[in-house]
Motif scaffolding. Structure first.
Motif, short mmCIF file in Angstrom:
data_model
loop_
_atom_site.label_atom_id
_atom_site.label_comp_id
_atom_site.label_asym_id
_atom_site.label_seq_id
_atom_site.Cartn_x
_atom_site.Cartn_y
_atom_site.Cartn_z
N PHE A 154 76.59 43.94 8.92
CA PHE A 154 75.93 44.29 7.66
C PHE A 154 76.81 45.22 6.83
N ILE A 155 77.56 46.09 7.49
CA ILE A 155 78.36 47.07 6.77
C ILE A 155 79.42 46.39 5.91
N TYR A 156 79.94 45.24 6.36
CA TYR A 156 80.92 44.51 5.55
C TYR A 156 80.27 43.98 4.27
N GLU A 157 79.03 43.52 4.40
CA GLU A 157 78.30 43.05 3.22
C GLU A 157 78.01 44.22 2.28
N ALA A 158 77.68 45.36 2.86
CA ALA A 158 77.38 46.55 2.05
C ALA A 158 78.61 47.00 1.26
N GLU A 159 79.78 46.87 1.86
CA GLU A 159 81.01 47.29 1.18
C GLU A 159 81.29 46.45 -0.07
N LYS A 160 80.73 45.27 -0.11
CA LYS A 160 80.94 44.40 -1.27
C LYS A 160 80.03 44.77 -2.44
N MET A 197 75.94 50.01 -0.53
CA MET A 197 76.76 50.98 0.21
C MET A 197 76.28 52.40 -0.06
N GLU A 198 75.86 52.66 -1.29
CA GLU A 198 75.32 53.98 -1.60
C GLU A 198 74.06 54.25 -0.79
N LYS A 199 73.23 53.22 -0.63
CA LYS A 199 72.01 53.38 0.16
C LYS A 199 72.35 53.63 1.63
N VAL A 200 73.34 52.91 2.15
CA VAL A 200 73.76 53.12 3.54
C VAL A 200 74.20 54.57 3.75
N LYS A 201 75.05 55.05 2.86
CA LYS A 201 75.56 56.42 3.00
C LYS A 201 74.45 57.45 2.83
#
Length: 258
Positions: free
Chosen positions: A192-198, A203-207
């Motif tokens: 999922f993290i690779y998708e978030a990086e796109k 990605m902001e939500k993940v962080k």
């Protein structure tokens, strides 16, 4: 979500009409006696007019006192509930999260041995979070998914205790969990993290969620250090031991880095 959020607002608003009406009755009574005094010039009516106001002030003070005491007791209960969840169902999540950290370099040994001021300094540093790599973030994300029932639990307790801030936090996390589950269902072999990086917003939500977890843990550690030092020591000792079991390679000169 709207229904549950409305439930919290309605719980708080239910008291307003009743209390407002109660206050209006006393104010009206006072005004009534003042009107009679104005019409009759009887000084005794001034004393009668003051009685409802004095009662009203007394009721207001007692209500505020009871509300503060009730809120304090609810916070105290929540502190013990969090102690149980942090040491059981959320333990793997926090260990994985701290283990993935690059900055700040926080260890459980440091937390356990820190003074209150040092803990607050750690919390200040945690306003800026950096992880070792995207790959180390993926296990943390999946721990959030595994803990879905915990977020539901906290959400329900937030409704019960009328903690709207906690309720909103849980809704935010649950939306994130549902996004991850949907992605994994459609892409079981992808991170999922690779998708978030796109996608910047994802990605902001993940962080925000992962970094927020670190900050919430430190906030709770500070609260325990101040109010329940024995519980603080037991909690951090449990985390230290669990980390040694899960990540023995992170030991450095007898200190457990997680």
């Amino acid at each position: 979500m709207q229904r549950l959020s409305g439930k919290i607002r309605n719980t708080a608003l239910m008291k307003i009409p009743k209390n407002t009406g109660f206050y209006i009755v006393f104010i009206a009574a006072s005004l009534f006696f003042l009107l009679i005094q104005y019409m009759t010039h009887l000084e005794f009516m001034m004393h009668l007019a003051a009685i409802p106001l004095e009662i009203l002030v007394g009721i207001f003070i007692v209500e505020r006192f009871l509300e503060r005491r009730e809120k304090k007791e609810k916070r105290r209960m929540l502190m013990f509930i969090k102690s149980y969840l942090f040491r059981s169902e959320m333990l793997n999540l926090f260990i994985a999260n701290f283990n993935a950290l690059k900055f700040p370099a926080i260890t459980m040994v440091k937390i356990k041995n820190a003074t209150l001021e040092e803990l607050k300094q750690m919390r200040e540093e945690a306003n800026t979070i950096e992880y070792k790599s995207p790959e180390t973030m993926e296990p943390v994300i999946m721990e959030y998914v595994k803990a879905e029932h915990v977020w539901h639990n906290f959400r329900e307790r937030a409704i019960t205790y009328n903690f709207e801030e906690i309720f909103q936090d849980m809704i935010y996390i649950l939306h994130f969990v549902y996004d991850v589950k949907l992605f994994k269902n459609n892409n079981p072999d992808n991170l999922f993290i690779y998708e978030a990086e796109k996608k910047v917003l994802i990605m902001e939500k993940v962080k925000k969620i992962l970094g927020g977890g670190i900050r919430k843990f430190l906030d709770y550690a500070i609260e325990l250090k101040e109010k329940q030092p024995d519980m603080f020591y037991d909690l951090i000792s449990d985390y230290e031991l669990s980390s040694q079991i899960r990540f023995p390679q992170n030991e450095d000169r007898g200190q457990t880095k997680i």
